[in-house]
Design a protein around this motif. Sequence first.
Motif, PDB file in Angstrom:
ATOM      1  N   GLU A  10      40.766  -9.851 -34.409  1.00  0.00           N
ATOM      2  CA  GLU A  10      40.404 -10.176 -35.540  1.00  0.00           C
ATOM      3  C   GLU A  10      39.749 -11.032 -35.730  1.00  0.00           C
ATOM      4  O   GLU A  10      39.411 -11.405 -36.534  1.00  0.00           O
ATOM      5  N   ASP A  39      43.688  -6.880 -31.495  1.00  0.00           N
ATOM      6  CA  ASP A  39      44.586  -8.053 -31.593  1.00  0.00           C
ATOM      7  C   ASP A  39      44.194  -7.987 -32.931  1.00  0.00           C
ATOM      8  O   ASP A  39      43.240  -8.991 -33.288  1.00  0.00           O
ATOM      9  N   LYS A  40      45.509  -7.118 -33.913  1.00  0.00           N
ATOM     10  CA  LYS A  40      45.161  -6.377 -35.396  1.00  0.00           C
ATOM     11  C   LYS A  40      45.834  -7.762 -35.594  1.00  0.00           C
ATOM     12  O   LYS A  40      47.160  -7.122 -36.093  1.00  0.00           O
ATOM     13  N   SER A  49      43.002  -1.236 -34.692  1.00  0.00           N
ATOM     14  CA  SER A  49      43.311  -1.662 -33.811  1.00  0.00           C
ATOM     15  C   SER A  49      42.956  -0.925 -32.792  1.00  0.00           C
ATOM     16  O   SER A  49      42.775   0.757 -32.566  1.00  0.00           O
ATOM     17  N   GLU A  53      49.914  -1.098 -27.509  1.00  0.00           N
ATOM     18  CA  GLU A  53      50.088  -2.247 -27.262  1.00  0.00           C
ATOM     19  C   GLU A  53      51.269  -2.591 -25.672  1.00  0.00           C
ATOM     20  O   GLU A  53      50.429  -3.636 -25.737  1.00  0.00           O
TER      21      GLU A  53
END
Length: 424
Positions: A10, A39-40, A49, A53
């Motif tokens: 981001e 990658d927020k 997002s 993860e």
Amino acid sequence: MRILIVNTSEKTGGAAVAANRLKDALNNNGVKAKMLVRDKLTDDITVVSLGHEWHNQWNLLWERFCVYWNLNFSRNQLFEIDLANTGTDITKLREFKEADIIHLSWINQGMLSLKGIRKILDSGKPVVWTMHDIWPATGICHITLNCLRYQSACGNCRLLPNGGSTNDLSHRVLERKKKMLEGRNVMFVTCSKWLEKEARKSAILAGQQVRSIPNPIDTHVFHPADSKQARIKTGLPLNKKIILFASQRVTNVNKGISYLVEACHQLATKYPEMVDNTAVAILGGHAEDLREEFDFEVCELGYVNDTQQIVDVYNACDVFVLPSLSENLPNTIMEAMACGVPSIGFKVGGIPEMIDHRVNGYVAAERSADDLARGIRWILDEADYAALSEASVGKVLRCYSQRSVAMRYLEVYNEALAYKNFRL
């Protein structure tokens, strides 16, 4: 019209900053745009997002391991190579299904695989791909440094152990990219005319549309402000002329800090008074590694991601120097110019498109510390500084404002949709 901009991060890195700014520029000019990122970092509702993860981390680690293995377990070029051999399938996501246009940005380091990109192309949705570097047009590298092999078949890659071979990793990935695009149309956009020219020579992009549109900047955020107040805010010296250098990692060889060090040595020798009245501000990580390199006072600002702090730093400085060995259209030069700070860079990549020599800054001969020193001296002590500053701001308002860039992208989107409808 709904646009989905796909980028790995981001906020981290120049491409992420540029993609985020484009998303805001589109939304501010009547186009609905969202970003899809791995990658927020903020709570911005226009940024979505990927989620999952653990899976994302696995993709990143697996791709890095494959690069590491191909480098014979050497770290030297570990982050100069991208394979796109693994990534996330985004075609099942709601945001993807709702979008009219899929706008790819910087999608490396396990974000999207070549197989995943082909799946996006096969979805039938129009695809625009902004090239923030030359990777989409080469086998595995982001910077060619005058290597021309990507124009034919890659191979014998300088980044691989012992110079690679004719059928090395770079050649094989280039062939996979060609197959990925085979029979498919993508509208490629480069951020500079220089990169457009280089991309058109690529064996991968033969038959594809390529054009250039610069990155946008919000001139309501990046604008001139009182220098004294900015220095008080940033803690920079009030009684010295300040040279600014900025990079995410300032020790990155490609950013050319060694040429700035040598230029400052020359200035200190030729103009001894500058040792007392000049300072170098360094914005970015690992600045402490350069503390003893300069003859001038060094002000280590560290890595800063707060936009207002960055604006204050620019406004506190007198000249911005970016002696990169290869650049597309650097955000940092655009930001400095928007704040009325004249810039200096080498005659490489898109830098001469931004800096008009001796009009709003100084374009130095490539890899010449001598000319870099002349440019610094000229801006700080010889030129009409007020005129340079005014010209810098004027160039940004004309060429890089949100509205002007958004309108140019809107033309591309409409063209992509029209082509899709024609095909149907």
